[in-house]
Design a protein around this motif. Structure first.
Motif, PDB file in Angstrom:
ATOM      1  N   UNK A 128       0.841  -1.208   0.000  1.00 22.30           N
ATOM      2  CA  UNK A 128       0.000   0.000   0.000  1.00 22.30           C
ATOM      3  C   UNK A 128       0.872   1.252   0.000  1.00 22.30           C
ATOM      4  N   UNK A 129       1.917   1.252   0.812  1.00 23.69           N
ATOM      5  CA  UNK A 129       2.842   2.389   0.855  1.00 23.69           C
ATOM      6  C   UNK A 129       3.513   2.583  -0.498  1.00 23.69           C
ATOM      7  N   UNK A 130       3.858   1.471  -1.139  1.00 25.97           N
ATOM      8  CA  UNK A 130       4.519   1.529  -2.446  1.00 25.97           C
ATOM      9  C   UNK A 130       3.628   2.091  -3.526  1.00 25.97           C
ATOM     10  N   UNK A 131       2.373   1.639  -3.591  1.00 23.30           N
ATOM     11  CA  UNK A 131       1.524   2.157  -4.656  1.00 23.30           C
ATOM     12  C   UNK A 131       1.105   3.604  -4.375  1.00 23.30           C
ATOM     13  N   UNK A 132       1.058   3.996  -3.092  1.00 22.18           N
ATOM     14  CA  UNK A 132       0.778   5.396  -2.763  1.00 22.18           C
ATOM     15  C   UNK A 132       1.918   6.287  -3.269  1.00 22.18           C
ATOM     16  N   UNK A 133       3.149   5.846  -3.060  1.00 20.70           N
ATOM     17  CA  UNK A 133       4.308   6.601  -3.549  1.00 20.70           C
ATOM     18  C   UNK A 133       4.338   6.617  -5.076  1.00 20.70           C
ATOM     19  N   UNK A 134       3.977   5.493  -5.696  1.00 24.60           N
ATOM     20  CA  UNK A 134       3.915   5.428  -7.161  1.00 24.60           C
ATOM     21  C   UNK A 134       2.906   6.403  -7.723  1.00 24.60           C
ATOM     22  N   UNK A 135       1.760   6.486  -7.082  1.00 23.16           N
ATOM     23  CA  UNK A 135       0.720   7.423  -7.511  1.00 23.16           C
ATOM     24  C   UNK A 135       1.203   8.864  -7.345  1.00 23.16           C
ATOM     25  N   UNK A 136       1.925   9.118  -6.249  1.00 20.70           N
ATOM     26  CA  UNK A 136       2.478  10.460  -6.026  1.00 20.70           C
ATOM     27  C   UNK A 136       3.438  10.842  -7.153  1.00 20.70           C
ATOM     28  N   UNK A 389       6.498  -2.407  -5.960  1.00 25.91           N
ATOM     29  CA  UNK A 389       5.122  -1.919  -6.126  1.00 25.91           C
ATOM     30  C   UNK A 389       5.104  -0.491  -6.645  1.00 25.91           C
ATOM     31  N   UNK A 390       6.003   0.349  -6.120  1.00 27.22           N
ATOM     32  CA  UNK A 390       6.068   1.741  -6.577  1.00 27.22           C
ATOM     33  C   UNK A 390       6.421   1.809  -8.060  1.00 27.22           C
ATOM     34  N   UNK A 391       7.439   1.068  -8.469  1.00 27.00           N
ATOM     35  CA  UNK A 391       7.850   1.063  -9.873  1.00 27.00           C
ATOM     36  C   UNK A 391       6.751   0.495 -10.766  1.00 27.00           C
ATOM     37  N   UNK A 392       6.082  -0.567 -10.304  1.00 21.45           N
ATOM     38  CA  UNK A 392       5.007  -1.179 -11.091  1.00 21.45           C
ATOM     39  C   UNK A 392       3.841  -0.212 -11.250  1.00 21.45           C
ATOM     40  N   UNK A 393       3.564   0.592 -10.222  1.00 20.88           N
ATOM     41  CA  UNK A 393       2.481   1.579 -10.292  1.00 20.88           C
ATOM     42  C   UNK A 393       2.787   2.635 -11.344  1.00 20.88           C
ATOM     43  N   UNK A 394       4.028   3.061 -11.391  1.00 19.16           N
ATOM     44  CA  UNK A 394       4.427   4.095 -12.352  1.00 19.16           C
ATOM     45  C   UNK A 394       4.452   3.545 -13.778  1.00 19.16           C
ATOM     46  N   UNK A 395       4.986   2.335 -13.929  1.00 17.14           N
ATOM     47  CA  UNK A 395       5.174   1.759 -15.258  1.00 17.14           C
ATOM     48  C   UNK A 395       3.894   1.132 -15.797  1.00 17.14           C
ATOM     49  N   UNK A 396       3.156   0.415 -14.926  1.00 16.57           N
ATOM     50  CA  UNK A 396       1.934  -0.258 -15.357  1.00 16.57           C
ATOM     51  C   UNK A 396       0.722   0.502 -14.833  1.00 16.57           C
ATOM     52  N   UNK A 397      -0.326  -0.223 -14.379  1.00 18.44           N
ATOM     53  CA  UNK A 397      -1.480   0.437 -13.765  1.00 18.44           C
ATOM     54  C   UNK A 397      -1.660  -0.097 -12.351  1.00 18.44           C
ATOM     55  N   UNK A 398      -2.665   0.441 -11.674  1.00 24.20           N
ATOM     56  CA  UNK A 398      -2.845   0.121 -10.257  1.00 24.20           C
ATOM     57  C   UNK A 398      -3.091  -1.354 -10.016  1.00 24.20           C
ATOM     58  N   UNK A 399      -4.018  -1.953 -10.768  1.00 24.20           N
ATOM     59  CA  UNK A 399      -4.374  -3.351 -10.526  1.00 24.20           C
ATOM     60  C   UNK A 399      -3.173  -4.264 -10.729  1.00 24.20           C
ATOM     61  N   UNK A 400      -2.386  -3.997 -11.779  1.00 26.04           N
ATOM     62  CA  UNK A 400      -1.188  -4.804 -12.013  1.00 26.04           C
ATOM     63  C   UNK A 400      -0.165  -4.583 -10.894  1.00 26.04           C
ATOM     64  N   UNK A 401      -0.047  -3.340 -10.457  1.00 21.96           N
ATOM     65  CA  UNK A 401       0.917  -3.033  -9.399  1.00 21.96           C
ATOM     66  C   UNK A 401       0.543  -3.741  -8.102  1.00 21.96           C
ATOM     67  N   UNK A 402      -0.741  -3.686  -7.746  1.00 25.58           N
ATOM     68  CA  UNK A 402      -1.206  -4.350  -6.527  1.00 25.58           C
ATOM     69  C   UNK A 402      -0.995  -5.853  -6.645  1.00 25.58           C
ATOM     70  N   UNK A 403      -1.339  -6.417  -7.818  1.00 21.49           N
ATOM     71  CA  UNK A 403      -1.167  -7.856  -8.044  1.00 21.49           C
ATOM     72  C   UNK A 403       0.299  -8.249  -7.925  1.00 21.49           C
TER      73      UNK A 403
END
Length: 551
Positions: A128-136, A389-403
């Motif tokens: 969760x922390x990683x995807x929050x940072x990715x979104x930021x 997770x942060x890198x995946x959020x930036x490069x891909x989308x949220x669902x893929x990053x969470x997965x």
């Protein structure tokens, strides 16, 4: 569910009076002051416009606020949602955003009925922390053009960033001035004053006054309509046409809609859990998801973008003394008044000023205490989950990053907990004496092999490698009290070790075999092969047996 809803409402408004109404009204005005600049900014950063963000906050505040699973949730456009919608808008236009929002509402209602919301609690904190940072990061990258007055091309933040190498990066001085001014003001703004008058709103007002006085040639927010029904809104007729071509529907809308719904579910329930601790009131997750679903199905018909619960506005509502869900309604009514009265003035707000607000918001979105804890304490597994997770959020989308984050967490957990630990030691006469057995013979060439962890195909070679150092041993006692499970591959390895060493005259004994493991060994015929006389309750009994034989 309806019965519980009305029961909760009755409890929520029990003893409601003029004093509580006044507190809700003032809290609603405070929340609106926080929500106004953010709604404008998130509308723009979603790929739509400021008006759509404002309409989203208004409709979400009324519909989701009244139907929600708690008395304190304030919903509207958020930075996390804007990060997803920006790439969707670049690919499919505003109409694509509206339809995906409508579709996400349906998915949220289905998720509520299937009680999928419980799965949110299984997402590891570093993910969760990683995807929050990715979104930021995505929010910050998405505001480079508005902040610097530059131009980029691409459907994602990464593509736009790369395009500067081809298109050039030529900042506009006046645009940068407005962005930097807002960032500076929000940084130095007194914290005590922020509780009464938000830094974001104060900074926007200062930037607006500067623009009204000097009339710099910079991009502005644009017209703010005096209607909740925007010109660009979801056409009911287009819904059927989007569903008609199933392949195009699946390729174009389904994946983004799932991402939007997933984010709405995660943000809303995490916000509810966090704010619930502040107000000592547990959120009804199922009802909250239905409220989010209904709200997101309705919002596109007004021209708004997808909404979700916002922790910043929700915490303000609680801290400013809000009692009931009317706070959310009053916040929306205040935004309507602002839209009707201040629309002509708000239309002249420089886009760079909103970009400045979003840059600071992106920075503050990061869960810095959690990030510091991960890296300062050198939690390697958590750090890996966070970074991936942060890198995946930036490069891909949220669902893929969470997965990706969850799968990585599961792999780390499995590898960590499936490790077979092997300790080899000599016979300790003192420990035996303390256990009530005095050795007659020295047992110099006897080794104790302590096993801890599951024995399965993934660990079968490790034991053989460790035993290679026991060539001069005459007796080996395997202490298996720490082995919870064993599979056929590990049993085959034990049989091979037993055969090899017994042929060389080494006495092999086993102790502390757990009942579950013993059952598996019996079914595999291992106990029958080695003999019951080689199985002991504990290592002391096994060593006593060897001592008697040696004597």
């Amino acid at each position: 569910m309806l019965k519980k809803y009305f029961s909760d409402l009755k409890k929520e408004f029990s003893g409601y009076n003029g004093k509580k109404l006044s507190a809700d009204l003032m809290s609603g005005l405070t929340v609106a002051a926080v929500a106004l600049p953010l709604a404008l900014a998130f509308g723009v950063s979603s790929g739509a416009d400021a008006a759509s963000g404002l309409v989203t906050a208004i409709i979400a505040g009324i519909v989701i606020g009244l139907l929600g699973g708690a008395s304190y949730q304030i919903s509207g456009p958020t930075g996390a949602m804007a990060a997803i919608l920006l790439s969707l808008s670049a690919k499919n236009g505003v109409e694509g955003v509206l339809f995906a929002g409508f579709l996400s509402g349906i998915i949220l209602i289905l998720a509520a009925l299937l009680k999928i919301g419980k799965l949110v609690s299984y997402i590891p904190a570093p993910v969760i922390t990683g995807f929050t940072s990715g979104i930021a990061v995505i929010i910050a990258l998405g505001q480079i053009d508005n902040f610097f007055g530059t131009h980029s091309e691409g459907s994602s933040a990464i593509e736009k960033l790369i395009s500067y190498g081809r298109l050039g990066f030529k900042p506009d001085l006046y645009t940068v001035m407005f962005g930097a001014l807002v960032v500076l003001l929000m940084i130095i703004y007194p914290k005590k004053l922020n509780a009464k008058f938000p830094a974001s709103l104060a900074s926007i007002i200062v930037a607006l006054v500067v623009e009204l006085i000097f009339k710099f040639d910079v991009k502005q927010v644009g017209d703010i309509p005096k209607s909740l029904m925007l010109d660009t809104r979801l056409d009911p007729a287009s819904i059927a046409s989007n569903f008609s071509d199933l392949k195009a529907f699946k390729d174009t809308y389904l994946s983004p809609a799932v991402s939007v719904a997933a984010l709405g579910m995660i943000e809303s329930l995490l916000c509810g859990a966090s704010a619930g601790k502040m107000k000592n009131e547990k959120i009804d997750a199922q009802r909250e998801l239905i409220a989010q679903g209904v709200g997101n199905m309705l919002i596109p018909f007004f021209g708004g973008v997808p909404a979700t619960a916002a922790i910043a506005r929700t915490s303000v509502a609680i801290k400013s003394g809000g009692n009931t869900r009317l706070v959310s309604v009053f916040h929306s009514l205040t935004l309507i008044a602002s839209m009707l009265i201040l629309g002509p003035v708000m239309s002249q707000i420089p886009l760079a000023a909103l970009a400045g607000v979003l840059m600071v918001t992106a920075w503050r979105m990061n869960e810095w205490p959690a990030i510091k804890n991960i890296f300062s304490k050198k939690l390697k597994n958590s750090a890996l989950q966070y970074i991936i997770t942060m890198l995946a959020t930036v490069v891909f989308d949220l669902t893929k990053a969470i997965a990706i984050g969850i799968i990585l967490s599961m792999l780390i957990f499995i590898l960590k907990n499936c490790e077979l630990r092997i300790d080899i030691s000599n016979v300790d006469k003192k420990r035996l004496a303390d256990a009530g057995h005095e050795l007659v013979s020295p047992l110099k060439h006897t080794k104790l092999v302590y096993l801890a962890g599951p024995m399965f195909f993934g660990t079968q070679d490790k034991l053989t490698e460790c035993l290679s150092q026991l060539e001069n041993s005459k007796a080996i006692v395997f202490s298996m009290r720490g082995v919870p499970t064993i599979d056929d591959s590990a049993i085959a390895e034990l049989e091979e070790i037993f055969d090899t060493y017994t042929k060389n005259g080494v006495n092999i004994l086993f102790s502390g075999v757990q009942p579950r493991v013993r059952g598996t060994l019996e079914r595999a015929g291992f106990i029958e092969k080695v003999g019951e006389d080689r199985i002991f309750w504990d290592a002391v009994q096994a060593l006593a047996y060897l001592d008697e034989q040696a004597a």
